[in-house]
Write an enzyme that holds these catalytic residues in place. Structure first.
Site, short mmCIF file in Angstrom:
data_model
loop_
_atom_site.label_atom_id
_atom_site.label_comp_id
_atom_site.label_asym_id
_atom_site.label_seq_id
_atom_site.Cartn_x
_atom_site.Cartn_y
_atom_site.Cartn_z
N LYS A 22 67.21 -4.33 44.94
CA LYS A 22 68.34 -5.05 44.30
C LYS A 22 69.11 -5.84 45.35
CE LYS A 22 72.20 -2.61 43.57
NZ LYS A 22 73.46 -3.09 44.21
N ASN A 23 69.39 -5.20 46.49
CA ASN A 23 70.26 -5.82 47.50
C ASN A 23 69.55 -6.88 48.32
OD1 ASN A 23 72.25 -4.25 46.48
ND2 ASN A 23 72.29 -2.79 48.18
N ARG A 92 80.95 -7.88 41.97
CA ARG A 92 81.66 -8.44 43.11
C ARG A 92 80.68 -9.02 44.13
NH1 ARG A 92 81.63 -6.54 47.35
NH2 ARG A 92 83.62 -7.46 47.93
N CYS A 116 86.19 -2.32 44.21
CA CYS A 116 85.39 -1.63 43.19
C CYS A 116 85.61 -0.13 43.36
CB CYS A 116 83.92 -1.99 43.34
SG CYS A 116 83.22 -1.29 44.84
N ARG A 121 86.86 -3.49 49.48
CA ARG A 121 85.82 -4.51 49.66
C ARG A 121 86.39 -5.88 50.06
NH1 ARG A 121 81.29 -2.39 46.93
NH2 ARG A 121 80.02 -3.69 48.27
N ILE A 123 86.85 -9.58 51.97
CA ILE A 123 85.84 -10.60 52.30
C ILE A 123 86.31 -11.47 53.46
CG2 ILE A 123 84.81 -10.69 50.00
CD1 ILE A 123 86.48 -13.26 49.54
N LEU A 125 85.67 -11.38 56.57
CA LEU A 125 84.62 -11.75 57.53
C LEU A 125 83.75 -12.88 56.97
CD1 LEU A 125 83.60 -8.18 58.76
CD2 LEU A 125 85.17 -9.81 59.85
N ASP A 305 74.62 4.21 51.29
CA ASP A 305 74.15 4.28 49.90
C ASP A 305 73.36 5.56 49.64
OD1 ASP A 305 73.50 0.71 49.51
OD2 ASP A 305 75.34 1.89 49.62
N ILE A 327 81.72 4.04 56.20
CA ILE A 327 81.59 2.64 55.78
C ILE A 327 82.60 2.28 54.70
CG2 ILE A 327 80.01 0.87 54.91
CD1 ILE A 327 79.01 2.06 57.52
N ARG A 397 73.05 -0.10 37.07
CA ARG A 397 73.18 -1.30 37.90
C ARG A 397 72.16 -1.28 39.05
NH1 ARG A 397 78.37 -1.48 40.60
NH2 ARG A 397 77.26 -3.17 41.64
C1 EPZ Z 1 76.17 -4.29 50.92
O1 EPZ Z 1 77.52 -4.41 50.49
C2 EPZ Z 1 75.45 -3.60 49.77
N1 EPZ Z 1 75.55 -4.42 48.57
C3 EPZ Z 1 76.08 -2.23 49.51
O2 EPZ Z 1 75.32 -1.60 48.51
C4 EPZ Z 1 75.99 -1.40 50.80
O3 EPZ Z 1 76.62 -0.16 50.58
C5 EPZ Z 1 76.68 -2.15 51.93
O4 EPZ Z 1 76.08 -3.46 52.09
C6 EPZ Z 1 76.55 -1.41 53.26
O5 EPZ Z 1 75.20 -1.25 53.58
C7 EPZ Z 1 74.73 -5.49 48.43
O6 EPZ Z 1 73.95 -5.81 49.31
C8 EPZ Z 1 74.84 -6.26 47.15
P1 EPZ Z 1 79.46 -4.77 53.95
P2 EPZ Z 1 78.53 -5.36 51.34
O7 EPZ Z 1 80.02 -6.14 53.90
O8 EPZ Z 1 77.80 -6.54 51.85
C9 EPZ Z 1 83.91 -4.02 55.33
C10 EPZ Z 1 74.94 -0.42 46.54
O9 EPZ Z 1 75.21 0.75 46.23
N2 EPZ Z 1 84.08 -5.49 55.22
O10 EPZ Z 1 78.43 -4.44 54.97
O11 EPZ Z 1 79.75 -5.56 50.53
C11 EPZ Z 1 83.81 -3.38 53.96
O12 EPZ Z 1 85.10 -3.14 53.44
C12 EPZ Z 1 75.95 -1.26 47.27
O13 EPZ Z 1 73.84 -0.99 46.31
C13 EPZ Z 1 85.25 -6.08 55.69
O14 EPZ Z 1 86.15 -5.39 56.19
O15 EPZ Z 1 78.86 -4.37 52.54
C14 EPZ Z 1 83.08 -2.11 54.23
O16 EPZ Z 1 84.00 -1.15 54.71
C15 EPZ Z 1 77.28 -0.55 47.43
N3 EPZ Z 1 85.40 -7.42 55.58
C16 EPZ Z 1 82.14 -2.49 55.39
O17 EPZ Z 1 82.65 -3.71 55.93
C17 EPZ Z 1 84.43 -8.20 55.03
O18 EPZ Z 1 84.61 -9.44 54.97
C18 EPZ Z 1 80.70 -2.71 54.96
O19 EPZ Z 1 80.68 -3.75 54.03
C19 EPZ Z 1 83.25 -7.59 54.56
C20 EPZ Z 1 83.10 -6.23 54.66
#
Ligand code: EPZ
Length: 418
Positions: A22-23, A92, A116, A121, A123, A125, A305, A327, A397
């Site tokens: 999915k991801n 999201r 969520c 979550r 954004i 970065l 995950d 995380i 999902r």
């Molecule tokens: C991806 O989410 C996955 N989703 C998540 O899977 C997965 O848990 C996560 O990566 C970590 O591996 C998809 O790929 C669709 P991150 P993402 O940006 O990209 C912080 C599932 O169950 N952060 O690596 O949103 C954030 O708050 C889902 O399939 C910032 O601070 O994850 C978190 O603490 C859940 N600022 C950490 O980084 C930002 O701009 C990791 O988030 C972005 C993120």
């Protein structure tokens, strides 16, 4: 509302196939916008999040056909740069369309994706990386307006190896003049799959899987035919189902390297696991050993995950285990539900201390988020008696027809509509 009804106690046996990730499908559907030619994306699971992403593509003017697990995207006629609000509010992860839309249309508008179930979550970065490339970003009334006068390659350092931010920046950088370097990039296998798709389009991305990624911009991109990598988290969930039931199964369609962190952890519970071509065989202990300490980390650390499924397995271990979630800030919502089933878990901030118990008891429990829901399914497979899991939409999902898959290896699980 649909429910799962599970009668626990069966040792799982047999073989089961893992679908595409999915991801990986989600960012690659966004990347299909980077060209005006048709792309074919194969081995996509039939999931709500992917349906929503297809909805976004259609809403911005793409023609999309879905034939079984194959999604055919014709992005020749983009009619708007606006990502529709209703999709962003539902998934999201639709923020992943931002970079691709800026690259394709020179601008993009998206409503702020909320937090969520598992965390706020942010954004920041994503937006900083786009600004480094020369995108002008205005935030007002809950909307993010991106306009680029001239996308220019940049040397970008991510404060945190964010998966989504890395993906958004890669996609925007394909349209930037010159070269972009992304430092402290996420190293998840889904990033490498995105790199492979963009390179199959004629792009030039290198370094995915390492913390430094290079993108050469403004290469002419054409449509590509791409098969999605197997879903390492679904593979880990199936392996976990064997581990918690003392079962012995073969999990087909796995990239062994992608599931290494998960396998290493399950081996600590006493499971015997070996690769067999593109499959993984697991033979589990009747009752798992405790695991001294597990900390979720960015890949190749133990994946967040898989934290909830691992906690479920450890609830019946022969001793005490510790799991630290680093995380996301709110990813222990499955714990109170597991305690209703007789688990003995103490949460202290980011840390869960799990005292293994002899038995879990079936109970009526609620799935609060995607992976927490999967964890409750695993616990139900082990528990004595009947477990009822409400609110399946989270689970659905990320897991395609989970009840069918688990039934095929001996689980007693039925989905009932209210
Ligand atoms: C991806 O989410 C996955 N989703 C998540 O899977 C997965 O848990 C996560 O990566 C970590 O591996 C998809 O790929 C669709 P991150 P993402 O940006 O990209 C912080 C599932 O169950 N952060 O690596 O949103 C954030 O708050 C889902 O399939 C910032 O601070 O994850 C978190 O603490 C859940 N600022 C950490 O980084 C930002 O701009 C990791 O988030 C972005 C993120």
């Amino acid at each position: 509302m649909a429910k799962y009804i599970i009668t626990g106690g069966n040792r799982l046996e047999g073989s089961i196939r893992v679908p595409g990730a999915k991801n990986s499908v989600l960012p690659i559907l966004a990347a299909a916008l980077l060209t005006d030619e048709q792309s074919v994306i194969r081995d996509c699971p039939n999931l709500v999040d992917i349906e929503k992403a297809v909805g976004i593509l259609r809403a911005v003017g793409c023609k999309v056909k879905i034939e079984g697990g194959t999604i055919i995207v014709d992005p020749s006629n983009i009619t708007t740069h606006i990502i529709p609000d209703e999709y962003v509010k539902e998934i999201r992860s639709s923020i992943i369309f931002l970079g691709a839309m800026v690259a394709r249309a020179g601008k993009a508008r998206v409503t702020y994706p909320g937090g969520c179930e598992i965390g706020q979550r942010p954004i920041n970065l994503h937006l900083k990386g786009l600004e480094d490339l020369g995108v002008n970003i205005e935030e007002s009334y809950g909307y993010i307006e991106c306009k680029e006068s001239k996308l220019t390659g940049a040397d970008i350092h991510l404060d945190y190896p964010s998966v989504g931010a890395t993906e958004n920046i890669i996609m925007a950088a394909t349209a930037a003049h010159g070269y972009t370097i992304i430092r402290n990039a996420a190293k998840e296998p889904e990033i490498t799959d995105l790199q492979d798709f963009i390179n199959a389009m004629g792009g030039c991305v290198a370094g995915a899987g390492t913390s430094t990624i290079m993108v050469e911009g403004r290469r002419p991109l054409r449509g590509a035919d791409h098969t999605i990598i197997p879903d390492r988290i679904v593979a880990g969930t199936y392996l976990g189902a064997a581990a918690i039931t003392g079962g012995e199964i073969m999990v087909e369609n796995v990239v062994f390297d992608h599931v290494q962190p998960i396998i290493a952890k399950l081996r600590e519970t006493g499971a015997v696991i070996r690769a067999s071509g593109s499959a993984v065989h697991i033979k589990s202990k009747d009752r798992p050993f405790p695991v001294y300490k597990t900390t979720t980390l960015p890949h190749p650390g133990f994946p967040t995950d898989m934290q909830a499924p691992l906690v479920s397995i450890l609830t019946v271990a022969r001793g005490t285990s510790v799991v630290v979630e680093t995380i996301f800030e709110n990813r222990f919502k499955h714990v109170p539900e597991l305690m209703r089933m007789g688990a003995d878990i103490r949460i202290d901030g980011k840390t869960a201390v799990i005292q293994g118990v002899e038995k879990l008891r079936g109970a009526e429990v609620l799935s609060w988020d995607l992976r927490g829901g999967a964890a409750l399914v695993l616990a139900g497979l082990r528990a004595e008696g009947q477990t009822v899991i409400d609110d399946l939409h989270h689970i659905e999902r990320g897991y395609e027809r989970l009840e069918h898959s688990l039934r095929s290896i001996g689980a007693q699980i039925d989905k009932v509509e209210d």
